[in-house]
Design a protein around this motif. Structure first.
Motif, PDB file in Angstrom:
ATOM      1  N   VAL A 191      20.312   6.949  41.973  1.00 48.40           N
ATOM      2  CA  VAL A 191      20.887   5.631  41.712  1.00 48.40           C
ATOM      3  C   VAL A 191      19.985   4.838  40.762  1.00 48.40           C
ATOM      4  N   ALA A 192      18.667   4.864  41.003  1.00 51.03           N
ATOM      5  CA  ALA A 192      17.741   4.140  40.134  1.00 51.03           C
ATOM      6  C   ALA A 192      17.763   4.700  38.714  1.00 51.03           C
ATOM      7  N   ALA A 193      17.834   6.026  38.577  1.00 51.84           N
ATOM      8  CA  ALA A 193      17.900   6.643  37.247  1.00 51.84           C
ATOM      9  C   ALA A 193      19.186   6.239  36.534  1.00 51.84           C
ATOM     10  N   TRP A 194      20.277   6.166  37.259  1.00 49.58           N
ATOM     11  CA  TRP A 194      21.561   5.757  36.686  1.00 49.58           C
ATOM     12  C   TRP A 194      21.474   4.327  36.158  1.00 49.58           C
ATOM     13  N   LEU A 195      20.879   3.427  36.952  1.00 48.94           N
ATOM     14  CA  LEU A 195      20.742   2.041  36.530  1.00 48.94           C
ATOM     15  C   LEU A 195      19.829   1.920  35.313  1.00 48.94           C
ATOM     16  N   MET A 196      18.710   2.653  35.329  1.00 45.12           N
ATOM     17  CA  MET A 196      17.781   2.582  34.199  1.00 45.12           C
ATOM     18  C   MET A 196      18.401   3.156  32.934  1.00 45.12           C
ATOM     19  N   ALA A 197      19.143   4.243  33.064  1.00 37.07           N
ATOM     20  CA  ALA A 197      19.803   4.840  31.901  1.00 37.07           C
ATOM     21  C   ALA A 197      20.873   3.908  31.348  1.00 37.07           C
ATOM     22  N   ALA A 198      21.610   3.228  32.246  1.00 40.66           N
ATOM     23  CA  ALA A 198      22.646   2.299  31.801  1.00 40.66           C
ATOM     24  C   ALA A 198      22.041   1.129  31.044  1.00 40.66           C
ATOM     25  N   ALA A 199      20.805   0.742  31.411  1.00 37.45           N
ATOM     26  CA  ALA A 199      20.149  -0.378  30.740  1.00 37.45           C
ATOM     27  C   ALA A 199      19.812  -0.055  29.291  1.00 37.45           C
ATOM     28  N   GLN A 200      19.772   1.232  28.927  1.00 35.44           N
ATOM     29  CA  GLN A 200      19.461   1.625  27.555  1.00 35.44           C
ATOM     30  C   GLN A 200      20.675   1.562  26.634  1.00 35.44           C
TER      31      GLN A 200
ATOM     32  N   MET B 182       9.759   6.911  37.076  1.00 32.05           N
ATOM     33  CA  MET B 182      10.982   6.803  36.275  1.00 32.05           C
ATOM     34  C   MET B 182      10.927   5.588  35.346  1.00 32.05           C
ATOM     35  N   TRP B 183      10.372   4.506  35.837  1.00 33.11           N
ATOM     36  CA  TRP B 183      10.244   3.304  35.018  1.00 33.11           C
ATOM     37  C   TRP B 183       9.325   3.566  33.828  1.00 33.11           C
ATOM     38  N   PHE B 184       8.255   4.328  34.074  1.00 36.09           N
ATOM     39  CA  PHE B 184       7.337   4.687  33.001  1.00 36.09           C
ATOM     40  C   PHE B 184       8.026   5.565  31.960  1.00 36.09           C
ATOM     41  N   VAL B 185       8.772   6.573  32.429  1.00 39.06           N
ATOM     42  CA  VAL B 185       9.477   7.467  31.515  1.00 39.06           C
ATOM     43  C   VAL B 185      10.548   6.710  30.741  1.00 39.06           C
TER      44      VAL B 185
ATOM     45  N   LEU C 148      15.623  11.152  33.526  1.00 40.43           N
ATOM     46  CA  LEU C 148      14.987  10.237  34.477  1.00 40.43           C
ATOM     47  C   LEU C 148      15.149  10.731  35.915  1.00 40.43           C
ATOM     48  N   ALA C 149      16.377  11.109  36.279  1.00 40.33           N
ATOM     49  CA  ALA C 149      16.627  11.546  37.655  1.00 40.33           C
ATOM     50  C   ALA C 149      15.855  12.810  37.981  1.00 40.33           C
TER      51      ALA C 149
END
Length: 388
Positions: free
Chosen positions: A141-150, A191-194, A316-317
């Motif tokens: 879920v966190a990877a999905w949110l971070m990817a969507a932010a890009q 994940m945040w770092f990547v 990320l995930a």
């Protein structure tokens, strides 16, 4: 046109699911996971009979249960690894919602089984630990949110994932379960770092972690006791750490022999948190190094395959899953040799535990799904195209 530029992995029209899965899955990683499960059964045969005797069960009661739950874990792993990334994401979102709700109600309906931390739901015939299932699903879920932010015009996914992470860490700290909380925090941080987090913000996050640790030390007797025990220059030989340290020292290079170890008769958690001590005593440093090599191979091969991945969500995930898997193993073994404070954390696929095994099977199944070969060019192709 895309295939002409980037190239593809041949995909046969109408190819059955299993042959396609076998052709694209990372067989080295899959083999290492199966070997770890085999090692877990082997060590369960050595470590669990004393516990079964104390609880008036048949000698191999816990081994049979481990084989049963491990079988379910392997089925979950194979099925999950055959899914597409989109299907994995949908499954993870549903799983996260269920695990999150279960974690919210844990203080009201959970039990501690006399261990001082409310972490389980008792079902009578078995128990469920929601945090084990929350880890891999939160990563997705966190990877999905971070990817969507890009994406252009995308949501503030990093901020949303941060708030989710904070809520989960606080709920885990209340149990208290600082080991799982630290894994959630570590996985999110990686994940945040990547995803490209500024170094200044990462340093600020590290400072907050230090402040949080100081607050927990001053306000949690459970946390302070474990830190004080870790910092003490001498180890009480009657504690679990004392027994584990002595067992590792007695095992030497080749061990004292199969079935000849004594630590399993003294350690109440010899089949779970301190199973590596049983391995070190009976089989010696040789088996311990082999176990470390298996975990290292899984993490390194997964990271290498993810480095070639172009989809930011998958990258990320997969990175989060691989890092949490490796760090959990490192923490478990580090506690046994007193490199880290006691955490109460299992060794993935080796320690006994139904929730740990099944959740671990789902997590590595997701990792295998993300690291499968797909018809795409490598990320390096994009960079080389920009340089031309």
């Amino acid at each position: 046109m895309t295939e002409m530029v980037y190239g593809t992995v041949p995909v046969r029209d109408g190819e059955p699911v299993f042959p396609k899965w076998w052709r694209t899955v990372d067989k080295w990683t899959l083999s290492c996971i199966l070997m770890l499960f085999g090692v877990g059964i082997l060590l369960g045969l050595a470590a669990s009979p004393p516990l079964a005797e104390r609880n008036n069960f048949a000698p191999f009661h816990y081994v049979q249960r481990q084989a049963f739950f491990g079988g379910l874990a392997m089925i979950a792993m194979f099925l999950t690894s055959m899914m597409t990334p989109v299907m994995v994401r949908r499954l993870a979102v549903l799983g996260f919602l269920g695990a999150f709700v279960a974690l919210v109600f844990l203080p009201f309906f959970g039990t501690d089984f006399g261990k001082g931390a409310v972490r389980w739901y008792s079902l009578g015939f078995a128990s469920v630990q929601p945090s084990e299932f929350l880890k891999p699903t939160f990563v997705i879920v966190a990877a999905w949110l971070m990817a969507a932010a890009q994406d252009l015009g995308g949501p503030p996914g990093r901020l949303y994932s941060f708030f989710l992470m904070v809520a989960i860490v606080l709920m885990l700290a209340v149990q208290p379960d600082f080991g799982q909380a630290s894994l959630i925090l570590f996985g999110w941080g990686v994940m945040w770092f990547v995803a490209g987090a500024p170094m200044l913000l990462l340093m600020g996050l590290a400072g907050l972690v230090v402040l949080g640790g100081g607050f927990a030390y001053n306000n949690s007797e459970h946390f302070a006791r474990r830190i004080d025990g870790f910092l003490s220059p001498e180890v009480d030989p009657t504690t679990q750490l004392g027994y584990a340290t002595n067992a590792i020292r007695e095992g030497g290079f080749f061990g004292v022999g199969v079935g000849e170890g004594q630590v399993k008769w003294s350690l109440p958690d010899a089949h779970t948190d301190f199973i590596i001590a049983v391995a070190a005593e009976e089989y010696g440093l040789v088996l311990v190094l082999a176990i470390i090599a298996l975990y290292t191979t899984i993490v390194v091969r997964s990271m290498i395959r993810l480095m070639r991945e172009r989809d930011p969500f998958i990258r990320l995930a997969g990175t989060g899953l691989a890092c949490i898997f490796g760090v959990q193993a490192m923490i478990n073994m580090g506690v046994a040799v007193r490199l880290l404070p006691a955490k109460g954390m299992t060794l993935p696929f080796v320690s006994y535990g139904g929730s740990s095994l099944i959740a671990g099977g789902i997590a590595v199944g997701m990792l295998l799904a993300f690291t499968r070969t797909r018809p795409q060019g490598e990320i390096g192709d994009i960079l080389r195209g920009r340089l031309r």
